[in-house]
Design a protein around this motif. Structure first.
Motif, mmCIF file in Angstrom:
data_model
loop_
_atom_site.group_PDB
_atom_site.id
_atom_site.type_symbol
_atom_site.label_atom_id
_atom_site.label_comp_id
_atom_site.label_asym_id
_atom_site.label_seq_id
_atom_site.Cartn_x
_atom_site.Cartn_y
_atom_site.Cartn_z
ATOM 1 N N UNK A 1 -0.430 -10.411 -20.941
ATOM 2 C CA UNK A 1 0.263 -11.692 -20.767
ATOM 3 C C UNK A 1 -0.227 -12.358 -19.486
ATOM 4 N N UNK A 2 -0.094 -13.680 -19.396
ATOM 5 C CA UNK A 2 -0.524 -14.374 -18.172
ATOM 6 C C UNK A 2 0.448 -14.113 -17.025
ATOM 7 N N UNK A 3 -0.102 -13.709 -15.866
ATOM 8 C CA UNK A 3 0.725 -13.380 -14.706
ATOM 9 C C UNK A 3 0.123 -14.026 -13.457
ATOM 10 N N UNK A 4 0.931 -14.770 -12.731
ATOM 11 C CA UNK A 4 0.511 -15.281 -11.420
ATOM 12 C C UNK A 4 1.675 -15.431 -10.448
ATOM 13 N N UNK A 5 2.864 -14.874 -10.824
ATOM 14 C CA UNK A 5 4.018 -14.999 -9.941
ATOM 15 C C UNK A 5 4.963 -13.817 -10.132
ATOM 16 N N UNK B 1 7.360 -15.601 -5.478
ATOM 17 C CA UNK B 1 6.055 -15.505 -4.810
ATOM 18 C C UNK B 1 4.933 -15.793 -5.803
ATOM 19 N N UNK B 2 4.086 -16.772 -5.458
ATOM 20 C CA UNK B 2 2.919 -17.067 -6.288
ATOM 21 C C UNK B 2 1.800 -16.101 -5.907
ATOM 22 N N UNK C 1 11.013 -3.143 1.551
ATOM 23 C CA UNK C 1 9.651 -2.954 2.052
ATOM 24 C C UNK C 1 9.286 -4.099 2.983
ATOM 25 N N UNK C 2 8.876 -3.768 4.186
ATOM 26 C CA UNK C 2 8.392 -4.786 5.111
ATOM 27 C C UNK C 2 6.925 -5.107 4.846
ATOM 28 N N UNK C 3 6.198 -4.129 4.329
ATOM 29 C CA UNK C 3 4.802 -4.355 3.969
ATOM 30 C C UNK C 3 4.584 -3.854 2.551
ATOM 31 N N UNK C 4 3.988 -4.694 1.723
ATOM 32 C CA UNK C 4 3.705 -4.292 0.342
ATOM 33 C C UNK C 4 2.586 -5.162 -0.217
ATOM 34 N N UNK C 5 2.075 -4.747 -1.346
ATOM 35 C CA UNK C 5 1.046 -5.523 -2.035
ATOM 36 C C UNK C 5 1.282 -5.461 -3.534
ATOM 37 N N UNK C 6 0.807 -6.480 -4.237
ATOM 38 C CA UNK C 6 0.955 -6.573 -5.686
ATOM 39 C C UNK C 6 -0.433 -6.586 -6.313
ATOM 40 N N UNK C 7 -0.642 -5.735 -7.321
ATOM 41 C CA UNK C 7 -1.951 -5.556 -7.933
ATOM 42 C C UNK C 7 -1.829 -5.573 -9.452
ATOM 43 N N UNK D 1 -6.561 -3.755 -9.017
ATOM 44 C CA UNK D 1 -7.208 -4.903 -8.380
ATOM 45 C C UNK D 1 -6.153 -5.798 -7.719
ATOM 46 N N UNK D 2 -6.444 -6.325 -6.515
ATOM 47 C CA UNK D 2 -5.454 -7.146 -5.811
ATOM 48 C C UNK D 2 -5.359 -8.559 -6.385
ATOM 49 N N UNK D 3 -4.152 -9.092 -6.380
ATOM 50 C CA UNK D 3 -3.989 -10.519 -6.616
ATOM 51 C C UNK D 3 -4.415 -11.254 -5.350
ATOM 52 N N UNK D 4 -4.900 -12.478 -5.508
ATOM 53 C CA UNK D 4 -5.430 -13.235 -4.371
ATOM 54 C C UNK D 4 -4.401 -13.405 -3.267
ATOM 55 N N UNK D 5 -3.111 -13.543 -3.657
ATOM 56 C CA UNK D 5 -2.054 -13.734 -2.665
ATOM 57 C C UNK D 5 -1.025 -12.602 -2.760
ATOM 58 N N UNK D 6 -1.515 -11.412 -3.059
ATOM 59 C CA UNK D 6 -0.602 -10.307 -3.332
ATOM 60 C C UNK D 6 -0.215 -9.459 -2.143
ATOM 61 N N UNK D 7 -0.754 -9.733 -0.941
ATOM 62 C CA UNK D 7 -0.440 -8.926 0.236
ATOM 63 C C UNK D 7 0.665 -9.569 1.066
ATOM 64 N N UNK D 8 1.670 -8.772 1.423
ATOM 65 C CA UNK D 8 2.768 -9.222 2.278
ATOM 66 C C UNK D 8 2.879 -8.239 3.441
ATOM 67 N N UNK D 9 2.784 -8.743 4.677
ATOM 68 C CA UNK D 9 2.748 -7.869 5.855
ATOM 69 C C UNK D 9 4.034 -7.863 6.669
#
Length: 750
Positions: free
Chosen positions: A222-226, A278-279, A236-242, A261-269
């Protein structure tokens, strides 16, 4: 020809419904180890070749097959009453009382199996085990928190229960599979929380050594971008979405080379625990699997608790995942429901063992430790007992072992956890929990034998997602962590259930049995499992699903073949799964059966003896002597003149204390007999030796056993012990179709 059953498109998930003397041939010198390895390689080559060649056409008379016993090289030895055992498991409410009557126990014991392994069904169900119903809560006022069973002596424990975990993360479990994930249950008051014992406070590892994760399986691409994550505390104070670009990250194969694989805007520090949408990328990514990886905790708690365990780890209430258009409109692709079948499938790295008194699961019961360890089922032998690891606390584990010591029970070893690989635990996470328990138990009693991890069946290699060194071997990474942590690893345990396709034709699958097991063991050796510790096959059976092959004669062939391969390859102890009398089931809606050797009758107290019962007797009382004396095991090479068409025959040889040789021969062709030429390669002899004088033959085939397929009323209409007869020694012996045969006698030296 027998009717071929239609093949069932079984799920790839492996659920365990109604499941499941350290006499290992130790090698003390490098040259002997190398020689044994070469011999084993030759054995494996012969077995694999036998299993992989196509059958000859049924209308052609087969050429004789030669079974050459390599009597010049022993590959293993065992004491049968210590090496051939069975397992006891948890069952549905009220079933333990019916299964374990005095009369039924006598029938179980008559199969001749020796040592006992106690299986921990609660660990498979994602539950915490109150091994003693008496105990204390960390929050005694509210009857909740972390439980420690009472280790003081009192009334014998005859039954015990698991408790559901209200902070559960997995949609799927490996037992009854009747729970659900709190991440996608649609309830903002519930939440998932990771296991606090993986925090650096308990492991001593760096803060980011055990990142915790959640995987969302959307069921289709399915299409996913958010994404919107509804955090609980601690967040979690730091996480990433892949995202995963391949087919299935939860069931990897040797030829898979994908990685997250990482999403382009998937890192949160520097997150603050809010529920902000979150987009992840401007353009949607077509994917089925998305992972959230968390590696720095807020260390906060929503409760007024002084218990550190409430403040460490990560917690999520709900996740929404989908597509956001350019106008900011979001479409959630996650199905939210408090139901395993209706919600989107969620996988998590671990789960907090926090629970409440009200979470008791009365529908499944574990037979009480005292009930089993005081019973005749132990055969007065040490018992392999489990402790919970994935869903338990260190205090509860220590209390269990203290209790068993206080009762002076004889313990063969302590198996830490059950099937962590099948529950998607990372090797480092399980190893950290294992090491914490192992070090504490070793300090409690240095003489305890500790091991595990009771691996699930797998094909080719046991793989996980690659680490920073691109190492994908689950077992290799587990062993590295345990060694570094200085935790004891005194034995290795695994389970063997090779066939998910329970409704497919059994004949070709039976031929694969030796190949499957040999490849599995070879893979584990390559991954670094030590060869100088005992290897225990703590459960084995045709399939984790219930079906007719398990109660028909095919079940007997599988069990005998599995034990023969395992011992020939150096295994120490095997434990049959399905020791208890039980009922038929139809899990995949195509075939009634079960892993059992004795069948309960719903109308009376009589038991039906099934093919597995007679196979056990044939192995323990005919192939081997039911004694505490050592039997030597020798490899057998199978040869045939027509190499293009090897019949499905395997054979296994022992030299018994009574000085007789015994050959266990298995014909896995359902319709055609085989002619077997038995030879022995004797040290220093130019010509092979053969049996001399009278040869005792013990045979089990359809002449003794016939199953009637009648749905839930199926039962054997012929159930006779193996036939015994004497015959003059010959160069050729006949193996009936679908049969087990033991040839026993003395040799004529050339």
């Amino acid at each position: 020809m027998r009717e071929v059953l239609s093949e069932c498109d079984a799920s790839s998930h492996r659920f365990h419904s109604y499941r499941d003397a350290f006499t290992y041939h130790a090698v003390n010198s490098a040259w002997l180890a190398k020689r044994n390895a070469l011999v084993r390689a030759a054995i494996l080559s012969a077995i694999v070749h036998l299993a992989s060649v196509e059958e000859a056409s049924a209308d052609r008379e087969p050429s004789p097959i030669s079974a050459v016993v390599l009597a010049d090289h022993r590959v293993n030895h065992c004491v049968p009453i210590e090496a051939l055992g069975a397992g006891i498991d948890g069952h549905e409410k009220g079933e333990c009382a019916r299964m374990f009557t005095d009369k039924n126990i006598e029938q179980m014991l008559s199969a001749g199996l020796g040592p006992l392994s106690y299986r921990l069904r609660t660990e498979l169900a994602g539950e915490v085990w109150h091994w003693n119903p008496r105990g204390t809560w960390s929050d005694s006022v509210h009857q909740c928190g972390y439980w420690t069973s009472d280790d003081s002596l009192g009334e014998p424990i005859n039954v015990s229960y698991g408790y559901h975990l209200p902070r559960r993360g997995n949609t799927i479990d490996q037992a009854n599979d009747d729970g659900y994930s709190r991440i996608a249950d649609g309830d903002e008051e519930s939440f998932w929380k990771s296991n606090p014992y993986l925090d650096s406070h308990f492991t001593g590892d760096p803060e980011d050594a055990h990142p915790q994760w959640v995987v969302i399986d959307l069921g289709a691409t399915k299409p996913v971008n958010a994404i919107r994550i509804h955090w609980a505390a601690p967040y979690a104070k730091r996480y990433r979405v892949e995202y995963w670009p391949g087919e299935d990250p939860m069931h990897l194969h040797a030829d898979d080379d994908d990685d997250w694989q990482p999403f382009a805007r998937g890192n949160v520090d520097d997150a603050h625990g809010d529920d902000q949408l979150m987009r992840l990328a401007e353009r949607p990514r077509a994917t089925r699997f998305v992972r959230i990886v968390m590696n720095r905790s807020s260390g906060t708690s929503a409760q007024s608790s002084e218990d550190l365990r409430d403040r460490v780890g990560f917690a999520i209430r709900e996740i929404e995942l989908g597509k956001m258009d350019r106008h900011g409109r979001f479409r959630d692709n996650v199905r939210h429901a408090a139901n395993r079948h209706r919600q989107t499938v969620i996988y998590v790295s671990s789960t907090d063992p926090w629970h409440r008194a009200e979470d008791i699961n009365f529908s499944v019961e574990q037979p009480g430790l005292d009930f089993i360890l005081c019973s005749k089922l132990t055969n007065n032998l040490p018992v392999l007992v489990p402790v919970g690891v994935l869903y338990d606390t260190l205090e509860n584990v220590v209390a269990e072992i203290n209790y068993l010591h206080s009762r002076s029970y004889r313990l063969e070893g302590i198996e830490l956890g059950e099937e962590p690989d099948g529950q998607w635990a990372s090797p480092e996470d399980y190893a950290a929990l294992y090491a914490g328990v192992g070090r504490r138990l070793a300090a409690l009693n240095p003489s305890l034998k500790l091991g595990g991890p009771s691996l699930q069946s797998f094909e080719e290699k046991l793989l996980t997602w690659p680490d920073t060194s691109n190492n994908r071997s689950w077992m290799n990474r587990f062993l590295k962590y345990v060694r570094t942590a200085g935790a004891p690893f005194d034995f290795f345990s695994f389970e063997f259930y090779p066939f998910d396709k329970i409704c497919a034709n059994a004949a070709p699958q039976l031929r694969e049995t030796p190949k499957r097991l040999t490849e599995m063991l070879a893979s584990l050796r390559a991954d670094g499992v030590p060869s100088d510790i005992p290897w225990l096959m703590t459960e084995y059976g045709y399939s984790v699903f219930s079906g007719q092959h398990e109660v028909d004669i095919e079940g007997a062939l599988f069990n005998a073949d599995t034990v023969g391969v395992f011992l020939t390859l150096g295994g120490s102890k095997s434990y049959l799964y399905g020791y208890e009398p039980n009922y038929l089931q139809d899990e995949l809606k195509c075939s009634w059966g079960n892993l059992m050797m004795l069948q309960l009758n719903p109308k009376n107290d009589e038991l039906n003896r099934l093919s597995g019962y007679f196979a056990a007797q044939l192995i323990t009382k005919e192939w081997m002597q039911p004694t505490n004396e050592t039997h030597d095991i020798f490899p057998v090479t199978i040869k045939q003149r027509e190499q293009s068409s090897l019949p499905p025959v395997t054979a296994y040889a022992v030299r018994r204390p009574d000085k007789q040789w015994a050959l266990l021969a298995i014909n896995k062709h359902p319709e055609r007999a085989s002619q077997l030429n038995v030879q022995f390669k004797i040290p220093g002899a130019q010509e092979p030796a053969r049996f001399v004088g009278q040869v005792e033959v013990v045979q089990f085939s359809r002449q003794q056993y016939v199953w009637r397929d009648d749905g839930p009323n199926g039962h054997p209409i012929r159930s006779l012990p193996p036939a015994h007869f004497m015959r003059e020694a010959s160069s050729i012996y006949e193996l009936p179709p679908y049969s087990l045969t033991v040839f026993r006698g003395r040799l004529r030296e050339p």
